[in-house]
Scaffold this motif. Structure first.
Motif, short mmCIF file in Angstrom:
data_model
loop_
_atom_site.label_atom_id
_atom_site.label_comp_id
_atom_site.label_asym_id
_atom_site.label_seq_id
_atom_site.Cartn_x
_atom_site.Cartn_y
_atom_site.Cartn_z
N ARG A 131 0.81 -1.22 0.00
CA ARG A 131 0.00 0.00 0.00
C ARG A 131 0.84 1.27 0.00
NH1 ARG A 131 -2.83 -0.30 5.00
NH2 ARG A 131 -3.93 1.59 4.39
N PRO A 132 1.66 1.46 -1.06
CA PRO A 132 2.40 2.72 -1.14
C PRO A 132 1.42 3.90 -1.23
CG PRO A 132 2.50 1.56 -3.24
CD PRO A 132 1.84 0.64 -2.27
N GLN A 133 1.81 5.03 -0.63
CA GLN A 133 0.90 6.18 -0.60
C GLN A 133 1.50 7.39 -1.29
OE1 GLN A 133 -0.32 7.08 3.40
NE2 GLN A 133 -2.14 5.79 3.19
N CYS A 134 0.61 8.25 -1.76
CA CYS A 134 1.05 9.55 -2.26
C CYS A 134 1.36 10.40 -1.04
CB CYS A 134 -0.06 10.21 -3.08
SG CYS A 134 0.35 11.90 -3.55
N PRO A 135 2.59 10.93 -0.92
CA PRO A 135 2.96 11.69 0.28
C PRO A 135 2.21 13.02 0.40
CG PRO A 135 4.76 11.69 -1.31
CD PRO A 135 3.71 10.78 -1.86
N VAL A 136 1.50 13.42 -0.66
CA VAL A 136 0.75 14.68 -0.61
C VAL A 136 -0.74 14.42 -0.38
CG1 VAL A 136 0.07 16.72 -1.93
CG2 VAL A 136 2.42 15.90 -2.05
N GLY A 137 -1.32 13.55 -1.23
CA GLY A 137 -2.76 13.30 -1.11
C GLY A 137 -3.10 12.18 -0.15
N PHE A 138 -2.09 11.43 0.33
CA PHE A 138 -2.26 10.28 1.23
C PHE A 138 -3.17 9.19 0.66
CE2 PHE A 138 -1.37 13.90 4.13
CZ PHE A 138 -0.09 13.51 4.47
N ASN A 139 -3.42 9.24 -0.66
CA ASN A 139 -4.22 8.17 -1.27
C ASN A 139 -3.31 6.99 -1.61
OD1 ASN A 139 -3.26 10.27 -3.04
ND2 ASN A 139 -4.14 9.15 -4.75
N THR A 140 -3.87 5.78 -1.53
CA THR A 140 -3.09 4.57 -1.82
C THR A 140 -2.87 4.44 -3.32
OG1 THR A 140 -4.03 3.50 0.11
CG2 THR A 140 -3.02 2.06 -1.53
N LEU A 141 -1.62 4.09 -3.70
CA LEU A 141 -1.27 3.94 -5.12
C LEU A 141 -1.23 2.45 -5.47
CD1 LEU A 141 1.72 6.46 -5.15
CD2 LEU A 141 -0.67 6.93 -5.68
N ALA A 142 -1.49 2.15 -6.74
CA ALA A 142 -1.46 0.74 -7.17
C ALA A 142 -1.12 0.66 -8.65
CB ALA A 142 -2.80 0.07 -6.91
N PHE A 143 -0.18 -0.24 -8.99
CA PHE A 143 0.11 -0.49 -10.40
C PHE A 143 -1.07 -1.23 -11.01
CE2 PHE A 143 4.50 0.19 -9.04
CZ PHE A 143 4.99 0.93 -10.10
N PRO A 144 -1.57 -0.76 -12.17
CA PRO A 144 -2.71 -1.45 -12.80
C PRO A 144 -2.29 -2.84 -13.29
CG PRO A 144 -1.87 0.28 -14.25
CD PRO A 144 -1.12 0.39 -12.96
N SER A 145 -3.28 -3.69 -13.56
CA SER A 145 -2.98 -5.06 -14.00
C SER A 145 -2.21 -5.01 -15.31
CB SER A 145 -4.27 -5.85 -14.19
OG SER A 145 -4.77 -5.65 -15.48
N MET A 146 -1.46 -6.08 -15.59
CA MET A 146 -0.58 -6.10 -16.75
C MET A 146 -1.35 -6.00 -18.06
SD MET A 146 2.63 -8.38 -15.91
CE MET A 146 3.72 -7.89 -14.61
N ARG A 147 -2.61 -6.38 -18.03
CA ARG A 147 -3.40 -6.31 -19.27
C ARG A 147 -3.72 -4.87 -19.62
NH1 ARG A 147 -5.42 -10.63 -16.79
NH2 ARG A 147 -7.17 -9.49 -15.89
N ARG A 148 -3.78 -4.00 -18.59
CA ARG A 148 -4.14 -2.60 -18.86
C ARG A 148 -2.88 -1.76 -18.82
NH1 ARG A 148 -7.62 -0.04 -15.24
NH2 ARG A 148 -8.06 1.33 -16.99
N LYS A 149 -2.05 -1.93 -19.84
CA LYS A 149 -0.75 -1.25 -19.75
C LYS A 149 -0.64 -0.02 -20.64
CE LYS A 149 1.31 -4.85 -22.62
NZ LYS A 149 0.89 -6.22 -22.42
N GLU A 150 -1.76 0.49 -21.14
CA GLU A 150 -1.69 1.71 -21.94
C GLU A 150 -2.54 2.83 -21.34
OE1 GLU A 150 -1.84 -1.17 -24.41
OE2 GLU A 150 0.34 -0.86 -24.32
N VAL A 151 -3.54 2.46 -20.53
CA VAL A 151 -4.48 3.46 -20.01
C VAL A 151 -4.04 3.88 -18.62
CG1 VAL A 151 -6.93 3.92 -19.56
CG2 VAL A 151 -6.28 2.21 -21.27
N VAL A 152 -3.88 5.19 -18.41
CA VAL A 152 -3.47 5.67 -17.08
C VAL A 152 -4.64 5.49 -16.11
CG1 VAL A 152 -2.64 7.64 -15.74
CG2 VAL A 152 -1.85 7.32 -18.07
N ASP A 153 -4.36 4.82 -15.01
CA ASP A 153 -5.37 4.51 -14.00
C ASP A 153 -5.35 5.60 -12.94
OD1 ASP A 153 -7.04 1.97 -13.05
OD2 ASP A 153 -6.03 2.81 -11.28
#
Length: 421
Positions: free
Chosen positions: A282-304
């Motif tokens: 659960r890495p977080q954005c140090p500014v917005g404190f929202n949890t970050l997540a790498f999208p699934s490998m199938r969705r590798k062109e669309v920014v999530d």
């Protein structure tokens, strides 16, 4: 878990064909932008054929005799024609070789081509932008001969046989007679090969780029890609491919991975496990404190919306935020809120093509400026490799998208912030 012997027994009983190795096109992250189709794909496996289709040189016909003309037109006979002048052509007939399998690579979609390769456009997300480019890849670019018995050596030669089983070197092509009276030549834009030192491992170091001739001899590079004058012959080097050899066809670069090398390489499943491991922390954005997540490998062109972004100068990972002055909003250099370093701010993408990885290390680093993430050893290796670009320049590029690397090292270490709770 199988012991190696058991594995051999199990594969023998299910009659899995022997795999010689795989060719992977640099610049694609696991598949072509519009998907892999038939002989056009980003990765091509060379497997033992049911019946050998290799060829080897036999009779040489000097000057244009009726036999020579017949050899060219005879569709059951492979041959290479060297046009010396309008009056003189040397034709070398090739005969069947039961000990080798031949695989041909090129731009042509004709049936003799096993692996159809088109020009790689750096950073392109769809095939649409590649259609307008005037291709510099030869229609019948090269051929690879694989020994049908262990250790299954693979050797590369410039040029491939066309639908009439002929290779034709016209008057303008560089060609010459060798010291033992044989003919040899180079293709217009050439086939370049680089063998890494110490194989494709954590200890790998880049080798030297060489040019391969039609007969598989090794030469230093010409002054420019299509110069008439050949380089010097390199006697102590061979056209035999090793794990990690790079093949440049002037428009696309291919990575050769041996079956043995691939068995030590992380799999897509392993990369997926690494992705889930990062997300589980659960890495977080140090500014917005929202949890970050790498999208699934199938969705590798669309920014999530949860996609991690990075400031390329310092490596601090954030969620996407848009504030600050106009230059920042337009995506020019931005200031990192953590350390005030100014630089590009880009989304991070996991490198999904497992064949480009040198090891199974965690994805801690990203290429700059594209933001493709992989292991430290992998970025370190590819950032040292000068890849041919155009007709006479070389530069390091990201293997996942072919974009030229920027910055001092060409990559950056990522700094993630863990969850506050």
């Amino acid at each position: 878990m199988f012991s190696p012997d058991q594995e051999n027994i199990s594969t023998a009983s299910t009659k899995v064909p022997v795999k010689y190795g795989e060719l992977i096109v640099l610049g694609y992250n696991g598949s072509l932008p519009n998907g892999d189709r038939g002989r056009r794909k980003s990765r091509f496996a060379l497997c033992k054929r049911p019946k050998a289709n290799g060829v080897k040189p036999s009779t040489v016909h000097v000057a244009c005799t009726p036999q020579a003309a017949k050899a060219i037109s005879n569709k059951d006979q492979h041959s290479i024609s060297y046009t010396l002048s309008r009056a003189q052509t040397v034709v070398v007939e090739y005969t069947h070789d039961s000990n080798t399998d031949m695989f041909q690579i090129g731009r042509s979609t004709e049936s003799p081509i096993d692996f159809v390769v088109t020009d790689t456009v750096p950073g392109s997300q769809s095939n649409a932008d590649t259609q307008t480019v005037q291709s510099t890849i030869s229609r019948f670019a090269c051929r690879i001969m694989c020994q049908r018995s262990p250790p299954y050596n693979a050797r590369i030669y410039a040029a491939g046989f066309d639908s009439s089983k002929n290779i034709f070197l016209g008057e303008k092509a560089a060609k010459w007679k060798t010291s033992d009276g044989q003919m040899d030549g180079l293709t217009t834009n050439g086939v370049l090969v680089m063998h890494p030192r110490h194989g494709f491992t954590e200890d790998s170091k880049p080798g030297v780029w060489r040019e391969i001739s039609v007969c598989g001899n090794v030469f230093t590079l010409r002054e420019t890609r299509s110069a008439q004058q050949r380089g010097k012959m390199v006697e102590n080097e061979t056209q035999e491919l090793v794990d990690g050899s790079l093949i440049d066809l002037c428009g696309a670069t291919l990575l050769w991975r041996t079956a043995e090398g691939l068995s030590r390489t992380p799999t897509v499943k392993h990369l997926e496990a690494l992705r889930q491991e990062i997300n589980a922390a659960r890495p977080q954005c140090p500014v917005g404190f929202n949890t970050l997540a790498f999208p699934s490998m199938r969705r590798k062109e669309v920014v999530d919306e949860k996609q991690p972004w990075v400031y390329l100068h310092c490596g601090h990972v954030h969620g996407y935020h848009n504030w600050g002055n106009r230059e920042e909003r337009e995506g020019r250099d931005r200031e990192c809120p953590m350390c005030r370093a100014r630089g590009p701010y880009v989304p991070l993408w996991l490198g999904c093509e497992a064949g480009f990885y040198l090891d199974a290390g965690p994805p801690t680093h990203a290429f700059s400026p594209c933001g493709h993430v992989c292991s430290e050893k992998t970025v370190g290796y590819w950032s040292q490799i000068p890849l041919p670009h155009g007709t006479h320049t070389f530069h390091a590029a990201c293997p996942f998208c072919a974009q030229q690397l920027s910055g001092e090292q060409g990559y950056i270490r990522l700094i993630f912030q863990g969850p506050v709770d």
